[in-house]
Design an enzyme around this catalytic site. Structure first.
Site, PDB file in Angstrom:
ATOM      1  N   ASP A 240      41.026  43.914  33.255  1.00  0.00           N
ATOM      2  CA  ASP A 240      42.120  44.078  34.217  1.00  0.00           C
ATOM      3  C   ASP A 240      43.139  42.956  34.122  1.00  0.00           C
ATOM      4  O   ASP A 240      43.612  42.439  35.125  1.00  0.00           O
ATOM      5  CB  ASP A 240      41.565  44.175  35.645  1.00  0.00           C
ATOM      6  CG  ASP A 240      40.795  42.918  36.041  1.00  0.00           C
ATOM      7  OD1 ASP A 240      40.433  42.142  35.130  1.00  0.00           O
ATOM      8  OD2 ASP A 240      40.564  42.728  37.247  1.00  0.00           O
ATOM      9  N   THR A 241      43.498  42.580  32.908  1.00  0.00           N
ATOM     10  CA  THR A 241      44.483  41.513  32.744  1.00  0.00           C
ATOM     11  C   THR A 241      45.904  42.033  32.738  1.00  0.00           C
ATOM     12  O   THR A 241      46.846  41.266  32.940  1.00  0.00           O
ATOM     13  CB  THR A 241      44.224  40.770  31.427  1.00  0.00           C
ATOM     14  OG1 THR A 241      44.387  41.689  30.336  1.00  0.00           O
ATOM     15  CG2 THR A 241      42.826  40.192  31.387  1.00  0.00           C
TER      16      THR A 241
END
EC number: 3.6.1.23
Length: 860
Positions: free
Chosen positions: A771-772
């Site tokens: 989830d960057t």
């Protein structure tokens, strides 16, 4: 019969009249036409699919009976049943009596033959003296009754009544035969007893005997049909059936047989040689199978004349030894008018070439009239006298002319327009190319040379780059093997690998895929003198007198032995300041001779992969011109670079600094030769007060592009500009120039609590964050294998922080997660604490961002 319309009607009427006339029956043309029209009405399939054979004709009879039952007997023409019965008798080669008896299911064929044989035997022996016996009269009466039954009402009675009546007639015939045989036997026994009781020593006869003898003598010559009594054997044998003369051929074959007897050889095709050896040239004529012609016409209409299946049917027709006239008839009947004209033109050209090739090689001279069927060989009767060798040439030329017919929609420049598509595989392109070439010429050395030449010229740019190193020494198999995995990703990886090894792209491709007798790595040593492979410097045979003489005393500073163009002194030997070096004319001369204008630009390509920190920056006055009339100053790259489509816009350093001449501004434009190689230069403006390094914005236009150090990539145009009293935002531009380009963004903080995912890259497992929000996958420096090649890029990463010194993988990597896989070019960041999986992977594995509201959920 395969023929419909008025032509089919005329053919059927003529065949029908000829067949019935041979049996002594005359049928008017109007009656025959009426029967043919009724036949089409009852059996519409017969003109196209039927023929004059027993099976089809019985089917016609059944349909006539069904038609009479539905519409009544008045709807049937008067002559329909007699004509049908006569033709059926011809087709079965039997008499009317045998046909009727064979239809009775209760009487076997053996019983019928025995009864008829006894009937004929008894009737032949009943003739003794005087007129015909009563047996013949009774037999004739029964035969007349049977004949009337056949011709009057063969189908009107019901099936059961027909069978019973037929049985009664057969029983009557048997009774007549048996009765006559018994009467004959009793008469012979009586004569034998009287003969044994005769007294041969007494010549006197009684008055009754003399009266009987005189009465018999008086009638001795009354009957001309005197038949002597024949003594019957005790063992009665079945008489042998008389051998009939075979009936003439029926149908279309019979019509052709009659035409051959009269000398009309229009339909005498194909010519078949029945001899066991090649020397036996006795021709026999057979009709070309109608199904073959139908199949050929159907293939041409549905798939085209040049389809593989159509050519296979043509080869099957060619095995029949057709004459020139037959080939023209076949082509005219199956091809369209335009294709027939093309076939005829090509056939004439092939025939002329055959005459030229065979001149003086054979005992029997082959003329053009023989091959074309013209002149004295115009008639079919003269063409059948051609030898087997001539017919072979006719067949060969006809097939080659057929193969030369282009596909539908491609009438001209077939080979020139046969190009490989950008997404088309090379092997598919070679298949289309071979099909087109073999359609024009037979297989041989000439066709192979043409295919190899077109396989290079008509290939797309990607395959041409792969084939170029082995173009002259490689074979078609080498071409196909080199382009087997041709794709932009493969070319980009090969370019990266060549740069990492310090080799040229063409040299690396040649060493990787082979390209000649030596195969991979067979180039041998490289000569340091001429740069060619296969020998070393001491064995070089190139001219050695072209070396440049060492420089003398510098005429500018008079302090050292170097070239004037390379002089960097600001003061001469006496300490006097020197004016700026005028390099425009000097550099132009040096450029024509092939001499580089600066140490950096003449440096060896590939030796220095980075900037030379010892080289001082250049000024605008140091830039060379291509020719004295060139409008722009050449800008060269001072660094080896590899550009790919995914890199976007990159900045190429030139080490050129300093302000522009007063009153001018600079415009950077590209070179047309570089654009042809796939390098696109973005135009840029250099302000007159700019003091920083001039850089060129470039990107790969098509595939991966390699830029070598010292290579000219752009031009700088110095243009005058007009100053207006506009408001000024900043006093000086200074050295501020381009900003960061090709950014890769991430928008979330990184911590250990983030979700992690294992993904394999080239078989090696990597653990990274999900989830960057990164657009591109970034691999941490500590996770990157040391033996995997990388190269530095001009890009930087921006997000919450700034990452510099970004590298990128030099080869494409295949990622795999469960059943999903793909190709990526990840970035490598030494200072990154975790590997970041970007959207380039997450969108392929269908990662979803979920919230409590379904409306806010979406796919990456």
């Amino acid at each position: 019969m395969g023929v419909s319309g008025s032509k089919g009607q005329k053919l059927f009427v003529s065949v029908l009249q000829r067949l019935l006339s041979e049996r002594g029956l005359h049928v008017k043309e109007s009656s025959a036409i009426e029967f043919y029209q009724f036949l089409i009405k009852v059996s519409p399939w017969f003109p196209e699919e039927g023929g004059l054979n027993l099976q089809d004709w019985k089917r016609v009879g059944r349909e006539m009976k069904k038609y009479a039952a539905e519409h009544g007997t008045d709807s049937i023409p008067k002559q329909a049943y007699p004509i049908w019965l006569q033709l059926r008798e011809i087709l079965t080669e039997q008499s009317d009596l045998v046909l009727l008896s064979a239809e009775a299911k209760s009487v076997t064929e053996e019983e019928l033959e025995e009864g008829l044989t006894g009937l004929l035997s008894a009737s032949s022996q009943e003739k003794t003296y005087g007129t015909r016996g009563t047996a013949y009269a009774e037999i004739d009466t029964e035969v007349d009754k049977l004949s009337e039954h056949i011709y009057d009402e063969p189908y009107e009675e019901k099936e059961k009544a027909d069978k019973n009546e037929e049985k009664d007639h057969v029983r009557k015939v048997k009774k007549i035969v048996q009765r006559k045989e018994n009467s004959e036997h009793k008469r012979k026994e009586k004569d034998q007893k009287a003969f044994l009781a005769t007294d041969w020593n007494n010549d006197d006869l009684s008055p009754e005997d003399w009266d009987d003898l005189e009465e018999q003598a008086a009638h001795y010559h009354d009957d001309d049909e005197l038949i002597l009594p024949v003594k019957r054997k005790v063992d009665k044998k079945k008489p042998l059936a008389l051998r009939r003369k075979p009936l003439p051929p029926v149908g279309f074959a019979g019509a052709m047989a009659e035409a051959r007897e009269k000398g009309d050889l229009t339909f005498t095709f194909p010519v078949v040689f029945m001899g066991e050896s090649d020397d036996d040239d006795t021709p026999v004529w057979e009709p070309l199978p109608l199904k073959t012609l139908k199949e050929l016409q159907s293939a041409v209409r549905t798939m085209g004349p040049s389809a593989p299946y159509t050519l296979q049917v043509v080869d099957m027709v060619a095995s029949q030894w057709l004459t020139p006239s037959d080939w023209h008839q076949t082509a005219r009947a199956t091809l369209s008018p335009g294709d027939y004209v093309l076939w005829r033109t090509e056939y004439e050209e092939k025939s002329k070439e055959t005459v030229q090739k065979t001149a003086g090689k054979r005992k029997g001279k082959v003329s053009l009239d023989m091959l074309l069927g013209t002149g004295q060989f115009l008639s079919p009767s003269s063409q059948i006298k051609l030898s087997k060798d001539v017919l072979k040439d006719v067949t060969t030329n006809a097939v080659l002319a057929w193969r030369a017919i282009p596909p539908p929609g491609v009438k001209k420049t077939v080979l020139a327009g046969l190009k490989q598509g950008n997404e088309e595989s090379y092997e598919t392109f070679i298949s289309r190319l071979e099909e087109a070439v073999y359609r024009m010429m037979p297989r041989g050395e000439g066709s192979d040379i043409l295919i190899k030449q077109l396989a290079w010229e008509n290939a797309n740019s990607l395959c041409q780059d792969l084939i170029r190193p082995m173009r002259k020494t490689g074979t078609m198999q080498d071409y196909i093997r080199a382009c087997l995995d041709a794709s932009p990703a493969v070319v980009q990886g090969m370019a990266y690998a060549a740069a990492m090894r310090g080799q040229k792209y063409s040299t690396f491709v040649k060493q990787t895929y082979g390209g000649g007798k030596g195969g991979q790595g067979s180039e041998g040593p490289v000569c340091f003198s001429c740069g060619k492979t296969g020998h070393i410097k001491r064995d070089c045979k190139e001219e050695k007198g072209s070396k440049r003489a060492p420089p003398g005393l510098c005429p500018r500073c008079k302090k050292g032995y170097h070239w004037k163009s390379e002089c960097k002194s600001k003061f001469d030997k006496d300490g006097n300041p020197l004016p700026p070096l005028e390099t425009n004319a000097e550099n132009s001369k040096n450029l024509v001779k092939g001499q580089s204008p600066s140490p950096t630009q003449k440096g060896d390509k590939g030796k220095d992969s980075g900037l030379n920190p010892e080289a001082p920056p250049f000024t605008i006055h140091d830039l060379p011109r291509g020719t004295p009339g060139s409008a722009g100053l050449d800008l060269s790259s001072q660094k080896d670079l590899i550009l790919s489509l995914e890199d976007g816009v990159s900045l190429v350093p030139t080490l050129v600094k300093g302000t522009l001449p007063e009153g001018t501004t600079g415009l950077i434009i590209g070179r047309s030769s570089n654009y042809k190689k796939g390098l696109e230069v973005l135009p840029g403006v250099i302000d007159s007060d700019f003091q920083g390094e001039i850089k060129v914005m470039v990107k790969a236009a098509k595939n991966a592009v390699i830029i070598h150090k010292g290579e000219r990539i752009a031009q700088l145009l110095l243009l005058p500009y007009l100053k207006l009293p506009n408001p000024i935002i900043k006093e000086e531009r200074g050295s501020e120039g381009f900003g960061s380009t090709s950014h890769v963004h991430w928008v979330q903080e990184i911590s250990d609590s983030r979700p992690m995912l294992h993904i394999s890259l080239n078989g090696r497992r990597f653990l990274g964050l999900l989830d960057t929000g990164a657009d591109k996958t970034c691999i941490a420096g500590r996770d990157w294998p040391a033996n995997w090649p990388i190269h530095q890029t001009e890009s930087s990463l921006q997000g919450l922080g700034m990452a510099c010194g970004v590298a990128r993988s030099s080869q494409p990597l295949r990622w795999q997660h469960e059943d999903k896989s793909g190709i990526i070019h990840p970035f490598v960041i030494p200072t990154l604490p975790f590997t970041l999986w970007g959207r380039d992977i997450m969108k392929e594995i269908k990662v979803r961002l979920m919230t409590d509201s379904p409306d806010d959920s979406q796919d990456l």
